[in-house]
Design a protein around this motif. Sequence first.
Motif, short mmCIF file in Angstrom:
data_model
loop_
_atom_site.label_atom_id
_atom_site.label_comp_id
_atom_site.label_asym_id
_atom_site.label_seq_id
_atom_site.Cartn_x
_atom_site.Cartn_y
_atom_site.Cartn_z
N PRO A 227 -0.59 -12.19 9.84
CA PRO A 227 0.19 -12.49 8.64
C PRO A 227 0.73 -11.20 8.02
O PRO A 227 0.09 -10.16 8.14
CB PRO A 227 -0.82 -13.17 7.71
CG PRO A 227 -2.15 -12.99 8.32
CD PRO A 227 -1.98 -12.63 9.75
N PRO A 228 1.91 -11.28 7.40
CA PRO A 228 2.47 -10.05 6.85
C PRO A 228 1.52 -9.41 5.85
O PRO A 228 0.83 -10.10 5.11
CB PRO A 228 3.76 -10.53 6.15
CG PRO A 228 3.72 -12.00 6.13
CD PRO A 228 2.74 -12.46 7.15
N ALA A 229 1.51 -8.10 5.84
CA ALA A 229 0.59 -7.38 4.97
C ALA A 229 0.98 -7.60 3.51
O ALA A 229 2.16 -7.70 3.19
CB ALA A 229 0.65 -5.89 5.30
N THR A 230 0.00 -7.71 2.64
CA THR A 230 0.32 -7.74 1.21
C THR A 230 0.61 -6.32 0.78
O THR A 230 0.01 -5.37 1.28
CB THR A 230 -0.87 -8.29 0.40
OG1 THR A 230 -2.03 -7.56 0.77
CG2 THR A 230 -1.09 -9.76 0.67
N ILE A 231 1.55 -6.18 -0.10
CA ILE A 231 1.98 -4.85 -0.51
C ILE A 231 1.26 -4.46 -1.78
O ILE A 231 1.21 -5.22 -2.74
CB ILE A 231 3.51 -4.83 -0.72
CG1 ILE A 231 4.19 -5.12 0.63
CG2 ILE A 231 3.96 -3.48 -1.28
CD1 ILE A 231 5.65 -5.43 0.53
N GLU A 232 0.65 -3.30 -1.73
CA GLU A 232 -0.04 -2.78 -2.90
C GLU A 232 0.60 -1.46 -3.27
O GLU A 232 1.00 -0.69 -2.41
CB GLU A 232 -1.51 -2.48 -2.57
CG GLU A 232 -2.37 -3.70 -2.48
CD GLU A 232 -3.79 -3.32 -2.08
OE1 GLU A 232 -4.24 -2.24 -2.49
OE2 GLU A 232 -4.41 -4.08 -1.33
N TYR A 233 0.67 -1.20 -4.55
CA TYR A 233 1.17 0.10 -4.99
C TYR A 233 -0.01 0.94 -5.40
O TYR A 233 -0.85 0.50 -6.18
CB TYR A 233 2.16 -0.06 -6.14
CG TYR A 233 3.43 -0.69 -5.67
CD1 TYR A 233 4.39 0.08 -5.01
CD2 TYR A 233 3.64 -2.05 -5.79
CE1 TYR A 233 5.54 -0.49 -4.52
CE2 TYR A 233 4.79 -2.64 -5.31
CZ TYR A 233 5.74 -1.86 -4.67
OH TYR A 233 6.87 -2.42 -4.18
N VAL A 234 -0.11 2.10 -4.80
CA VAL A 234 -1.22 2.98 -5.15
C VAL A 234 -0.66 4.33 -5.59
O VAL A 234 0.39 4.75 -5.12
CB VAL A 234 -2.20 3.18 -3.95
CG1 VAL A 234 -2.95 1.92 -3.66
CG2 VAL A 234 -1.47 3.69 -2.73
N GLU A 235 -1.37 4.95 -6.51
CA GLU A 235 -1.01 6.30 -6.93
C GLU A 235 -1.32 7.24 -5.78
O GLU A 235 -2.38 7.17 -5.20
CB GLU A 235 -1.87 6.71 -8.14
CG GLU A 235 -1.60 5.92 -9.39
CD GLU A 235 -0.55 6.60 -10.26
OE1 GLU A 235 -0.40 7.85 -10.16
OE2 GLU A 235 0.13 5.88 -11.02
#
Length: 262
Positions: A227-235
């Motif tokens: 399944p497509p990766a969930t996108i996370e925003y990280v510093e």
Amino acid sequence: MATDTAIRVASLAKSYGELEVLRGVDLTVARGSITALLGANGAGKTTLVRILATLLRADAGVAVIDDIDVASEPGRVRERISLTGQFAAVDEILTGRENLALVARLRHVEAPRDVAARLLERFGLTEAADRRAGTYSGGMRRRLDIAMSLIGEPSVVVLDEPTTGLDPHARLEVWDTVRALAAAGTTVLLTTQYLEEAEQLAHQVAILHEGRIIVDGTLADVMALVPPATIEYVERRPSLEDIFLAVTGAGTAGPHTTGEER
Ligand SMILES: Nc1ncnc2c1ncn2[C@@H]1O[C@H](COP(=O)(O)OP(=O)(O)O)[C@@H](O)[C@H]1O
Ligand SMILES: [Mg+2]
């Protein structure tokens, strides 16, 4: 007759007593490719590669290396395949050069010391050649191990968990070594527990699960099943590339450069 298939396995089965480890494994490995055999700890990866290397007999099914049957012509198969085990075969008391020369003599190759010198050069071990292998880093030791497996010029090299237990830097060294092997035309079958390793190296991926290959295909085929990766925003600290893009004015994509923030 030479074909494009280096390894062909069909309906291969192997049990240890009551424990059915391989329950009908089907796999083909294209000549000159890097194929990753992925599987959890205990999935049967080592069992499968030991059968291919003639160290273990299957209960049923066929395995063929370069069109030669593993069960009926193990001697000829051994001339074509090498298996580098999960636990390095390097002798720590000997130097890198001595380890290579020893294997070269055991395999009856001509000019064993020249063969050793060439392999040391190819694997970036010339400077460390005359030090005891016991003083080598994990990555150097694994490189030496892979170099040893190439003596006698096998057409198929099997690497059983080549990077398990290595630190990230050593892992990168081994990956480069594997890529160089394939670039030189050697067929590489490697086992791994790490999806990332397969992603980095393999043209072809096969997943061994509960005794069978449940997924087999190109890396793109296999990735399409996930399944497509969930996108996370990280510093994170900007990379040199980010900085380059920012200072050259090329970096207009991404939330941190939209101008609405900060
Ligand atoms: N010689 C043996 N005798 C009995 N069981 C074994 C033997 N070798 C491996 N096994 C068992 O077979 C299963 C598969 O082992 P193995 O092929 O080493 O898996 P992997 O390399 O994927 O971790 C494991 O459950 C292991 O404990
Ligand atoms: Mg194993």
